[in-house]
Design an enzyme around this catalytic site. Structure first.
Site, PDB file in Angstrom:
ATOM      1  N   GLU A 142     -33.897  -4.803   7.731  1.00 50.39           N
ATOM      2  CA  GLU A 142     -34.674  -5.278   6.576  1.00 50.39           C
ATOM      3  C   GLU A 142     -34.817  -4.245   5.460  1.00 50.39           C
ATOM      4  OE1 GLU A 142     -38.322  -6.852   8.210  1.00 50.39           O
ATOM      5  OE2 GLU A 142     -37.266  -8.158   9.589  1.00 50.39           O
ATOM      6  N   ASN A 185     -29.342  -5.610  10.039  1.00 49.53           N
ATOM      7  CA  ASN A 185     -30.038  -6.874  10.364  1.00 49.53           C
ATOM      8  C   ASN A 185     -31.057  -7.208   9.273  1.00 49.53           C
ATOM      9  OD1 ASN A 185     -30.664  -8.945  12.414  1.00 49.53           O
ATOM     10  ND2 ASN A 185     -32.641  -7.889  12.635  1.00 49.53           N
ATOM     11  N   HIS A 221     -34.782 -17.076  10.454  1.00 49.80           N
ATOM     12  CA  HIS A 221     -36.150 -17.620  10.537  1.00 49.80           C
ATOM     13  C   HIS A 221     -36.278 -18.724   9.488  1.00 49.80           C
ATOM     14  CE1 HIS A 221     -37.485 -14.601  13.313  1.00 49.80           C
ATOM     15  NE2 HIS A 221     -37.120 -13.613  12.502  1.00 49.80           N
ATOM     16  N   GLU A 250     -32.354 -13.666  15.367  1.00 45.66           N
ATOM     17  CA  GLU A 250     -33.776 -13.979  15.624  1.00 45.66           C
ATOM     18  C   GLU A 250     -34.041 -15.449  15.317  1.00 45.66           C
ATOM     19  OE1 GLU A 250     -36.330 -11.227  13.498  1.00 45.66           O
ATOM     20  OE2 GLU A 250     -35.006  -9.538  13.939  1.00 45.66           O
ATOM     21  N   ASP A 252     -35.148 -18.988  14.823  1.00 47.27           N
ATOM     22  CA  ASP A 252     -36.183 -19.978  15.122  1.00 47.27           C
ATOM     23  C   ASP A 252     -36.322 -20.887  13.908  1.00 47.27           C
ATOM     24  OD1 ASP A 252     -37.675 -18.238  13.483  1.00 47.27           O
ATOM     25  OD2 ASP A 252     -39.161 -17.763  15.002  1.00 47.27           O
TER      26      ASP A 252
HETATM   27  O1  9MR Z   1     -41.909 -11.208  16.915  1.00 43.77           O
HETATM   28  C1  9MR Z   1     -42.425  -9.964  16.524  1.00 43.77           C
HETATM   29  C2  9MR Z   1     -43.949 -10.018  16.580  1.00 43.77           C
HETATM   30  O2  9MR Z   1     -44.369 -10.091  17.922  1.00 43.77           O
HETATM   31  C3  9MR Z   1     -44.541  -8.779  15.942  1.00 43.77           C
HETATM   32  O3  9MR Z   1     -45.946  -8.904  15.874  1.00 43.77           O
HETATM   33  C4  9MR Z   1     -43.948  -8.608  14.555  1.00 43.77           C
HETATM   34  C5  9MR Z   1     -44.515  -7.369  13.909  1.00 43.77           C
HETATM   35  O4  9MR Z   1     -43.774  -6.887  12.844  1.00 43.77           O
HETATM   36  O5  9MR Z   1     -42.532  -8.508  14.636  1.00 43.77           O
HETATM   37  C6  9MR Z   1     -41.965  -9.684  15.109  1.00 43.77           C
HETATM   38  O6  9MR Z   1     -40.547  -9.606  15.094  1.00 43.77           O
HETATM   39  C7  9MR Z   1     -39.946  -9.413  13.825  1.00 43.77           C
HETATM   40  C8  9MR Z   1     -38.671  -8.675  14.038  1.00 43.77           C
HETATM   41  O7  9MR Z   1     -38.904  -7.475  14.732  1.00 43.77           O
HETATM   42  C9  9MR Z   1     -37.963  -8.386  12.716  1.00 43.77           C
HETATM   43  N1  9MR Z   1     -37.770  -9.577  11.953  1.00 43.77           N
HETATM   44  C10 9MR Z   1     -38.926 -10.424  11.774  1.00 43.77           C
HETATM   45  C11 9MR Z   1     -39.564 -10.733  13.127  1.00 43.77           C
HETATM   46  C12 9MR Z   1     -40.702 -11.712  12.955  1.00 43.77           C
HETATM   47  O8  9MR Z   1     -41.728 -11.148  12.214  1.00 43.77           O
END
Ligand code: 9MR
Length: 441
Positions: A142, A185, A221, A250, A252
């Protein structure tokens, strides 16, 4: 990589009965994010073990988890996930080494020299700990801003080390574990837009200069504000054409019922149509533990029941409703006896897919006339001040405001009346150019 489930015989056709097995039969993996603190729940583990053959620790490999204070590493939670995966012959995606989020505050308070050392140490220690056990690492996560600027996101790394931190991270990563695939990513990069084009240009530049990068992760997402767009597959294709693998990392999709199922189907079909799309990871096993649980974005509901989206994905993976890959191999098969060069005719038409102040993405469709053609050349006259910043599925040259696009190796041969397309991103204005010619010379 081992199978994540059983292959069963259904009627006369062999159809896999789990996501992992069905994906394996298509030469891909099917993974999920896993949370260490759910590994004690029987239904969770049973579903994970039955259906998936790749895992990504959802939070346990992030900087705040593994190096909460400088030089003090804690791998316990991530190790538990990796050991579980290994015991079931699942592969592991490493997520993530350098990210502005879930970054302990001590990192942000370092000056440039110390930050560089800390980044080097972090990548080295984490990758060494898992050396040989990670199929692909999200080396940098990111790093680009949302919106239309195409700029890098502000972060301690960007602000103190400059944009070069990204390639520094990839070079360090390659030196530590040369067997791991190294990915960039990001999210909101799943269609062709200004942000994905900025990532595209970075990857293209890395490939041109020999900076090590093997894959690009598209988080996937989706919801109604961020829908699956028609150019999803085309976006994967343009990255794959740069010589990197592409992965859905990721996935969903918020929603329910047949509408959610249809969106999942589109995405999985898009991946299967791109030969370098090597696998799909959904961001969790069950809606119950999704990071956005209220949007019910996953394949199993809160009671671990298979949703319509699950069935849609499994069916697509089993090939029931899948169209054959279009890229590569070429989307249009060469005619059996190739037409003589220079014979036939073609027409071209342009459509703007998306635009923003200062730029746009367009697709040009090239159609053969009443005879088959072996190659084509399209000319575009650009409004003054506009430049093409990236182009895919074609070979371009520019002279003044004329952009000439010749077919790529895979899409020059068109049967009579058949069509193909190329796409591009332009900056410097949002007025579409004129298509001034299509010839077969
Ligand atoms: O799914 C993850 C969630 O449990 C955490 O609280 C969150 C904190 O930043 O991160 C989520 O996963 C993220 C991933 O690491 C990077 N891309 C976005 C995802 C969803 O927020």
């Amino acid at each position: 990589m081992a199978l994540g489930g059983m292959v069963a015989l259904a009627g006369s056709a062999e159809a896999a009965t789990t996501l992992g097995a069905a994906a394996t039969a298509k030469g891909r993996y099917f993974g999920t994010a896993v949370a260490n603190n759910r590994l004690g729940e029987t239904d969770y583990v049973n579903t994970l073990n039955a259906e998936f053959n790749s895992v990504t620790p959802e939070n346990e490999m992030k900087w705040d988890a593994v190096e909460p204070s400088r030089g003090s590493f804690n791998f316990a939670a991530a190790d538990r996930i990796v050991n579980h995966a290994k015991s079931r012959s699942m592969q592991v995606r490493g997520h993530t080494l350098v990210w502005h989020s879930q970054l302990p505050s001590w990192v942000g308070s370092l000056g440039a020299d110390e930050l560089r050392k800390a980044m080097t140490t972090h990548i080295t220690e984490v990758m060494t700990h898992y050396k040989g056990q990670i199929a692909a690492w999200d080396v940098v996560n990111e790093a680009f801003q949302d919106g239309t600027s195409g700029a890098r996101r502000n972060s301690p790394f960007q602000d103190k080390l400059g944009a070069g931190y990204i390639e520094e991270a990839f070079k360090i990563a390659r030196s530590v574990d040369p067997a791991a695939k190294l990915c960039y990513n990001d999210y909101n990069t799943d269609g062709i837009n200004a942000k994905s084009t900025a990532v595209y240009n970075m990857v293209k530049d890395f490939k041109a200069r020999g900076v090590p990068i093997d894959c690009v992760g598209f988080q996937g997402h989706f919801n109604s504000n961020s829908p699956v767009t028609a150019d999803f597959q085309q976006n994967l294709e343009r990255f794959a054409a740069l010589g990197v693998d592409v992965q859905l990392t990721e996935l969903d999709i918020e929603g329910s019922g047949s509408e959610q199922a249809a969106n999942y189907e589109k995405v999985v079909k898009g991946c299967l149509a791109v030969s370098r799309c090597t696998g799909i990871t959904v961001w969790g096993v069950t809606d119950k533990y999704s990071w956005r649980s209220s949007g019910t974005p996953l394949l199993f509901d809160g009671n671990y029941q298979k949703k319509p989206a699950y069935t849609a994905v499994l069916d697509v993976l089993n090939g029931g409703t899948t169209t054959p890959p279009t890229s590569p191999p070429p989307s249009t098969q060469p005619p059996t006896s190739p037409p003589p060069a220079g014979s036939g005719s073609c027409t071209a038409s342009l459509r703007t897919d998306s635009s923003w102040s200062g730029g746009y993405n367009a697709t040009v469709t090239v159609k053969a006339g009443s005879a088959a053609i072996g190659r084509w050349t399209v000319t575009l006259t650009m409004p003054s001040g506009q430049t093409v910043v990236s182009l895919w599925n074609g070979v371009t040259s520019t002279s003044g405001n004329t952009v000439t696009v010749k077919n790529a190796a895979h899409n020059g041969s068109l049967a009579a009346g058949a069509s193909t397309s190329f796409g591009f991103t332009a900056n410097g204005g949002s007025t579409a150019p004129a298509v001034t010619g299509c010839s077969v010379s």
